[in-house]
Design an enzyme around this catalytic site. Structure first.
Site, PDB file in Angstrom:
ATOM      1  N   GLU A 225       0.828  -1.198   0.000  1.00 28.57           N
ATOM      2  CA  GLU A 225       0.000   0.000   0.000  1.00 28.57           C
ATOM      3  C   GLU A 225       0.870   1.258   0.000  1.00 28.57           C
ATOM      4  O   GLU A 225       1.733   1.419   0.871  1.00 28.57           O
ATOM      5  CB  GLU A 225      -0.882   0.046   1.248  1.00 28.57           C
ATOM      6  CG  GLU A 225      -1.911  -1.052   1.355  1.00 28.57           C
ATOM      7  CD  GLU A 225      -2.741  -0.903   2.625  1.00 28.57           C
ATOM      8  OE1 GLU A 225      -3.980  -0.995   2.535  1.00 28.57           O
ATOM      9  OE2 GLU A 225      -2.158  -0.689   3.710  1.00 28.57           O
ATOM     10  N   CYS A 226       0.633   2.144  -0.956  1.00 29.68           N
ATOM     11  CA  CYS A 226       1.241   3.472  -1.008  1.00 29.68           C
ATOM     12  C   CYS A 226       2.775   3.386  -0.919  1.00 29.68           C
ATOM     13  O   CYS A 226       3.426   3.067  -1.889  1.00 29.68           O
ATOM     14  CB  CYS A 226       0.662   4.369   0.078  1.00 29.68           C
ATOM     15  SG  CYS A 226       0.819   6.143  -0.282  1.00 29.68           S
ATOM     16  N   GLY A 227       3.362   3.664   0.256  1.00 28.47           N
ATOM     17  CA  GLY A 227       4.803   3.526   0.375  1.00 28.47           C
ATOM     18  C   GLY A 227       5.271   2.128   0.047  1.00 28.47           C
ATOM     19  O   GLY A 227       6.379   1.926  -0.459  1.00 28.47           O
TER      20      GLY A 227
END
Length: 436
Positions: A323-325
């Site tokens: 997720e994301c990072g």
């Protein structure tokens, strides 16, 4: 459904006319003040946020859960508050942005839960006009209770007296806070600096709590009766599965409710650090959550044993959620804020680049085979990849969303999911059975 939980406890939503008024630090300082007085304090955060809850958890000494009627559901909001009220002497909810901003807004949550709102208003450069701002917040909605306000950035006793004089009879000052650096916390591009990176956070919180005490803000808010049914337990779809969860300064954006749900579905969680560890724990699946990998690009790139271990996990066909990072770290390279490129995990082709401009913000949902995983997006990064998106999330309002990529049993996106909104779908992600 079981018997309803019912309890009465002092409670308040700490909000503001908008961002930057000081409500985060005031909420944290209030929590620490009452905790230092021997009270059991539970704090919640309205809306999707990872950073403020880290500080609030340190301030209160208890886990901080999200409340957002669209993302978490209205029933869950009621239940979490009622559950906390069984043991708490005080419940505080920190709002998001302005009191009426968003759909739903902090005010919507306050009305749903029957909690009075106490706005924090930055009084810098104001005198009697402070009363007009306060009255506007208090009278904007008939169904919202606002009877007290907190004045922040007050220059002197005379300034505070002018603010008090300007309030209508229907409103009173909960207290005045002076202009002081002790009532600020350092920030970076996604918000507050992570609590674990502030060595003096406890001292800062104690200092802020003492300032509130000296300003007379140690009164308890009005008592609220909370009532809710406990939810049915989720299906044990992850029994026997061991999930490795990355957790360190680079990967720290983890909702407590997400961790709770995985365990309630039978999963065993094994935490590890991509920054410090050289091997993975023995696991069936991995979760690389959001965080700040761009601030640790050189360290992550230099940890070749960890990169090899994650690549071997992926090549073995074992599931990974990034997720994301986590997505950013899975690409071939990651370009940090100084324009320096660092080697990524190379599970996906392409480059993630940190940008000065916000690239994504807001509530979103990912629908799959009758299930809808709700959540949000918030990032200052862009991805260039030859891969086509396998799925796409959808904005709560408007069009468009985040690309969701799949490579083998790796699922990666800037989208952050709130797992309790779709337990069965989450189980499919972590068991590698999410079909296209």
């Amino acid at each position: 459904m079981s018997n309803p939980l019912v309890a009465t406890v002092p409670a308040a939503l700490i909000s503001a006319p908008g961002s930057g008024q000081g409500k985060s630090l005031v909420t944290a300082a209030l929590a620490r003040l009452h905790r230092n007085a021997g009270r059991r304090v539970r704090v919640f955060k309205f809306g999707p946020d990872y950073l403020d809850p880290m500080v609030l958890e340190v301030a209160s000494g208890a886990p901080v859960y999200q409340l957002q009627p669209w993302m978490t559901g209205e029933q869950e909001c009621r239940w979490r508050l009622a559950e906390a009220a069984q043991e708490a002497d005080l419940i505080l909810v920190e709002g998001a942005m302005g009191l009426f901003d968003g759909t739903p807004s902090s005010a919507d949550l306050a009305v749903l839960a029957g909690i009075p709102a106490i706005p924090v208003i930055d009084a810098w450069g104001m005198a009697q006009t402070f009363g007009a701002v306060a009255l506007g917040l208090a009278s904007y909605r008939d169904d919202l209770r606002v009877s007290e306000v907190i004045a922040n950035q007050v220059a002197s006793e005379r300034h505070g007296a002018l603010l008090k004089e300007g309030l209508p009879d229907s409103l009173s000052l909960f207290g005045c806070l002076p202009r002081d650096e002790a009532l600020n916390l350092p920030e970076r591009h996604l918000g507050l600096v992570q609590a674990g990176e502030l060595d003096d956070l406890d001292a800062r919180l104690d200092q802020a709590a003492n300032m509130l005490l000296e300003a007379g803000l140690d009164r308890l808010p009005a008592a609220v009766t909370f009532r809710a049914e406990a939810p049915e337990p989720p299906p044990a779809l992850l029994r026997g599965h061991r999930i490795g969860v990355a957790r360190d300064a680079a990967f720290a954006f983890l909702y407590p409710a997400n961790l709770d749900l995985l365990q309630a579905m039978g999963a065993e969680l094994a935490f590890f650090s991509p920054l410090r560890d050289s091997t993975l724990p023995e696991v069936d699946a991995l979760w690389l959550p959001g965080g700040y990998p761009e601030l640790h690009g050189a360290t992550l790139a230099g940890n070749a044993p960890m990169r090899d271990a994650v690549q071997a996990h992926h090549q073995a066909g074992k599931p990974i959620l990034a997720e994301c990072g986590g997505l950013m770290s899975c690409l071939t390279s990651l370009v940090d804020g100084d324009g320096v490129a660092h080697a990524g995990l190379a599970l996906l082709p392409g480059t993630a680049t940190l940008t000065k401009k916000l690239q994504g913000l807001g509530m979103q949902a990912w629908s799959w085979q009758g299930h809808t995983l709700r959540g949000h997006t918030f990032h200052h990064a862009a991805v260039e990849t030859p891969l086509a998106a396998t799925w796409q999330s959808q904005k709560q309002t408007g069009t468009g969303g985040e690309a969701i990529y799949r490579s083998g049993n790796l699922v990666a996106s800037f989208f952050h999911g709130y797992f309790p909104s779709a337990p069965e779908m989450v189980a499919h992600i972590f068991t590698g059975t999410l079909t296209e």
